[in-house]
Enzyme design. Structure first.
Site, PDB file in Angstrom:
ATOM      1  N   GLY A 131      -9.442  -6.507   4.668  1.00 38.17           N
ATOM      2  CA  GLY A 131      -9.682  -6.737   6.090  1.00 38.17           C
ATOM      3  C   GLY A 131      -8.417  -6.588   6.906  1.00 38.17           C
ATOM      4  N   GLU A 248       0.197   0.219  -2.478  1.00 34.46           N
ATOM      5  CA  GLU A 248      -0.762   1.300  -2.260  1.00 34.46           C
ATOM      6  C   GLU A 248      -0.069   2.654  -2.241  1.00 34.46           C
ATOM      7  OE1 GLU A 248      -4.483   2.140   0.768  1.00 34.46           O
ATOM      8  OE2 GLU A 248      -2.738   1.108   1.541  1.00 34.46           O
TER       9      GLU A 248
END
Length: 392
Positions: A131, A248
């Site tokens: 989120g 990431e």
């Protein structure tokens, strides 16, 4: 592509190869290479494959044993990701939790949080969504407006998130929210863990160009979570978020690069079959594509060298993301051109072939994980020392 990481991990590599050969069969073998970070194809098959990996002890090989991992080192993690991609196994449905949330909790989470959340991730019992992005706060994440207020022993969260990958499957969200209403930009943000199974959370799927609904928008209306569901410290959510994005943009590019390499080689084979290599301009573009995936490989190896040396990846993690996403889009355009008019025709019920799906999904790669515009700003300002972009 063959790569030897040395005798220290050779036995581990051979064990993994043998296991994949024995278990990547039947329906799993029929779905080799299926899925991706924004590709929800064959979700149930991929989820079943994750459970197969879990039963074999192949999820979280570098996570501590007390949380369900194998307690191995970074080099074994790298070998796993490489061999997994080399085998062209289905893209893991639990990738968000395995690649992002889990490492974030291991680095910045409390002990109770680790005990509570890490074992269910490795057992494929709980799925997670990220989120972060919001309308008006996508690449400019510091503009987050979702708010969280302290109410006794709980946090009350209200706001909207968007582009939540696989959000419709998520049992929990890790949410970046503004806990100091008077704060601006990077300050006053906090990372919260929020359960989705409650009245204050509404998740709506977003259908993409490939006809899939792996993206979602999330509406939080007085959603609640425990006061202890903070990762890091109150007001230090930006630091926690950057830790996640750093993960990431590190090792997760390696499997992606191998996928791009396969696509480039398949494209060259197709051009050879059709006799298109006689066209000097097309031949030049194919050579350029072949070179580009090997540049990605070299950059990834530099990143891995930084990681194995115990250093945080530097400039190459930003430049690698920018280069890989833009070059993959160009590869997709070339594939569509080579397909000719047939590349514009889809099957029944919008049935896309592999090249069409890859091309359409690649259009989002220059947006998610940090848009190309933001990456160029980072490179210009932080790496090259150019004047900062004017800000209002």
């Amino acid at each position: 592509m063959e790569m030897d990481f040395g005798p220290a991990v050779r036995d581990f590599r051979d064990e993994l190869r043998d296991w994949l050969a024995d278990h990547l069969v039947g329906e799993f073998a029929a779905h080799r290479g299926v899925g991706g970070p924004t590709d929800g194809e064959a979700w149930e098959v991929r989820l079943a494959w994750d459970r197969e990996l879990s039963s074999g002890g192949w999820l979280g090989v570098g996570w501590p044993k007390e949380y369900g991992g194998r307690g191995l080192g970074l080099l074994e993690e790298i070998v796993f990701e490489y061999e997994y991609a080399r085998a062209n196994a289905p893209y893991r449905a639990t990738g968000n939790a395995l690649d992002l949330l889990g490492p974030m909790l291991l680095k910045m989470g409390g002990e109770e949080q680790k005990k509570r959340f890490l074992p269910p991730i490795l057992a494929v019992e709980e799925l997670w969504g990220q989120g972060f992005s919001e309308p008006g706060a996508g690449s400019d994440l510091a503009s987050v407006r979702t708010r969280a207020e302290h109410d006794g022993d709980q946090w009350v969260v209200s706001g909207q998130k968007v582009w939540t990958s696989f959000g419709i499957h998520a049992d929990w969200l890790y949410v970046l929210a503004r806990t100091d209403p008077d704060s601006v930009r990077h300050k006053g943000l906090t990372m919260l863990l929020v359960p989705t199974d409650q009245p204050g959370v509404e998740i709506r799927p977003i259908r993409n160009l490939a006809g899939q609904d792996e993206f979602a928008e999330v509406f939080l209306s007085d959603a609640r979570t425990g006061a202890d569901m903070i990762v890091g410290e109150v007001g230090q959510g930006w630091r926690t978020a950057m830790t996640t994005l750093g993960i990431e943009r590190g090792t997760t590019l390696l499997p992606q690069q191998l996928t791009f390499e396969r696509e480039a080689e398949a494209l060259i084979d197709l051009a050879r079959e059709r006799g298109a290599l006689d066209d000097p301009m097309l031949r030049r573009r194919l050579i350029d594509a072949w070179i580009s995936v090997r540049i990605m490989r070299t950059t990834n190896l530099r990143t891995l060298a930084e990681l194995t040396a115990g250093r945080t990846p530097g400039a190459q993690s930003t430049t690698a993301k920018l280069y890989a996403s833009t070059r993959h889009q160009q590869l997709g355009h070339l594939a569509q051109e080579l397909a000719g008019p047939a590349g514009q025709i889809v099957g029944e019920d919008y049935g896309l072939d592999t090249r069409q799906r890859s091309f359409l999904l690649s259009l989002a790669e220059t947006i998610y994980g940090g848009s190309s515009e933001i990456q160029r700003n980072i490179i210009g300002e932080q790496l090259l020392g150019l004047p900062r972009e004017p800000r209002p």
